[in-house]
Design an enzyme around this catalytic site. Sequence first.
Site, PDB file in Angstrom:
ATOM      1  CD  GLU A 160      -2.469  -1.301   2.931  1.00 38.54           C
ATOM      2  OE1 GLU A 160      -2.960  -0.351   3.319  1.00 38.54           O
ATOM      3  OE2 GLU A 160      -3.400  -2.002   2.049  1.00 38.54           O
ATOM      4  CG  ASN A 202      -0.491  -6.795  -1.357  1.00 40.91           C
ATOM      5  OD1 ASN A 202      -1.325  -7.082  -1.979  1.00 40.91           O
ATOM      6  ND2 ASN A 202      -0.943  -7.142  -0.265  1.00 40.91           N
ATOM      7  CG  HIS A 238      -9.637  -5.244   0.590  1.00 44.14           C
ATOM      8  ND1 HIS A 238     -10.461  -6.462   1.415  1.00 44.14           N
ATOM      9  CD2 HIS A 238      -9.374  -5.221   0.899  1.00 44.14           C
ATOM     10  CE1 HIS A 238      -9.075  -6.725   2.371  1.00 44.14           C
ATOM     11  NE2 HIS A 238      -7.784  -6.142   1.901  1.00 44.14           N
ATOM     12  CD  GLU A 265      -4.360  -7.502   1.856  1.00 45.19           C
ATOM     13  OE1 GLU A 265      -5.490  -6.740   2.249  1.00 45.19           O
ATOM     14  OE2 GLU A 265      -3.406  -7.141   1.673  1.00 45.19           O
ATOM     15  CG  ASP A 267     -12.944  -8.486   1.778  1.00 42.67           C
ATOM     16  OD1 ASP A 267     -12.528  -7.467   0.586  1.00 42.67           O
ATOM     17  OD2 ASP A 267     -12.079  -8.443   2.733  1.00 42.67           O
TER      18      ASP A 267
END
Length: 448
Positions: A160, A202, A238, A265, A267
């Site tokens: 990030e 990432n 996400h 990640e 979701d």
Amino acid sequence: MSIPRKGRFALLSAAAVSVVAAASIAVIGSAEAASTLGASAAQTGRYFGVATSAFKFSDTPYMTIVNREFNSLVAENDMKWDATEPQQGRFTFTNGDRLVSHAQAHGMTVRGHTLLWHAQQPSWAQGLSGAALRNAAINHVTQVATHFRGKIHSWDVVNEAFADGGSGARRDSNLQRTGNDWIEAAFRAARAADPGAKLCYNDYNTDGINAKSTGIYNMVRDFKARGVPIDCVGLQSHLGTTLDSTYQQNIQRFADLGVDVQITELDVQQGSNQANIFASVTRACLAVARCTGITVWGVRDSDSWRTGQNPLLFDAGGNKKAAYTAVLNALNAGGPTTPTSPTPSTSNPPVPAGCSARVTLNSWTGGYTATVRVTAGSSPVNGWSVGVTVPSGGAVTNAWNATNTSTSGPVTFRNVSYNGSVAAGGFTEFGFQGTGTGPTANPTCTAG
Ligand code: G3I
């Protein structure tokens, strides 16, 4: 995270289009269809992983799902900077080691998350800046990657580091303020510490072609052009209630740069599109040969960091949701297998026996990190030493994957127990960190 959760999904949604509802999914014959996520992903050479924490290992219903469904684990929090180096220079690997042991005992691979990030830093690091922070950060990368050396499939070396919004620029952070080269310094240190791990960058809000993902794309392209070691890009994914229409195109453009892509990640906010979005993401990954695996960010809805959004594949009772079935069916529908590692070229001209060494520097004001590659000639090497001249006024402060007895002037680095043997034509790498200016003269290499 410094970005409010709500803001992230709003940003994603702004550039997004709706996923077509009720898409029908082709399923191959039941004789070939695997019945778990990991087994099904493995049929095309991919992994299907999950984020977990050592403190959950005593939850039997939870672990039953983990062990049955997944063939890759990532630590949701246990390998972050605040968890692994709570006090400067004092490392705690207990929970990370438990996760690795569990994975190894169950034939699962491990993603490492994450070596450097502006968030979840220990308070001592938050209080540092400049060369002191840079040195501490690179030392952290080196120590943690060395500890887990040989056990990590892929590391999120940096997490990030790009800003949200339309700038495509780096995020401001204490790490960024140590100099723009902090990311490549981290990647070089990680490569030196664990040459076998794939090294990933990432980030989130990169789930389509947008200003942020383009900023990252430009960095990866630059790294590849300059030989900075980077192997993969993690798209966190996400997701909200829509999926960007350029999701697969974005994966493809990174793959075309010569790096792997991993969905790291995943979701998806609960809603009428949830199962379709999960399936679309899975299909997009399967459609790109270099998209090598998918990780979901938790097991059951009740385990998720997105409280109340029920964004995972299992409900609080551990039951499979419609999203689970959609993902499994998409996996079983298949796609191109992932490429195997490139075969070393045999067409190079013969090289002499002995060994050679070359040094790559990452310098900043007052210090540097050196990565030294030791390459064997036409015969195998059993033991090596490398001579380096450290410019006056500076000194070597620490080394990894090699030992040294002096720290200034002429310094000799010798192999350690595990990297003295190098196959003919093969190589190994070690590194060191120093104050002052890094060595510029070619190092010498002596075999035996
Ligand atoms: O460990 C303490 C525990 O002792 C205490 O009882 C409890 C009380 O709230 O807090 C626990 O720490 C929490 C930790 O999760 C473990 O549950 C922290 O407060 C909490 O901030 C931390 O949140 C994590 C978050 O990263 C931190 O930024 C989430 O679990 C984790 O899912 C989330 O993961 C990030 C990825 O690393 C990077 N990408 C985004 C993703 C979601 O934010």
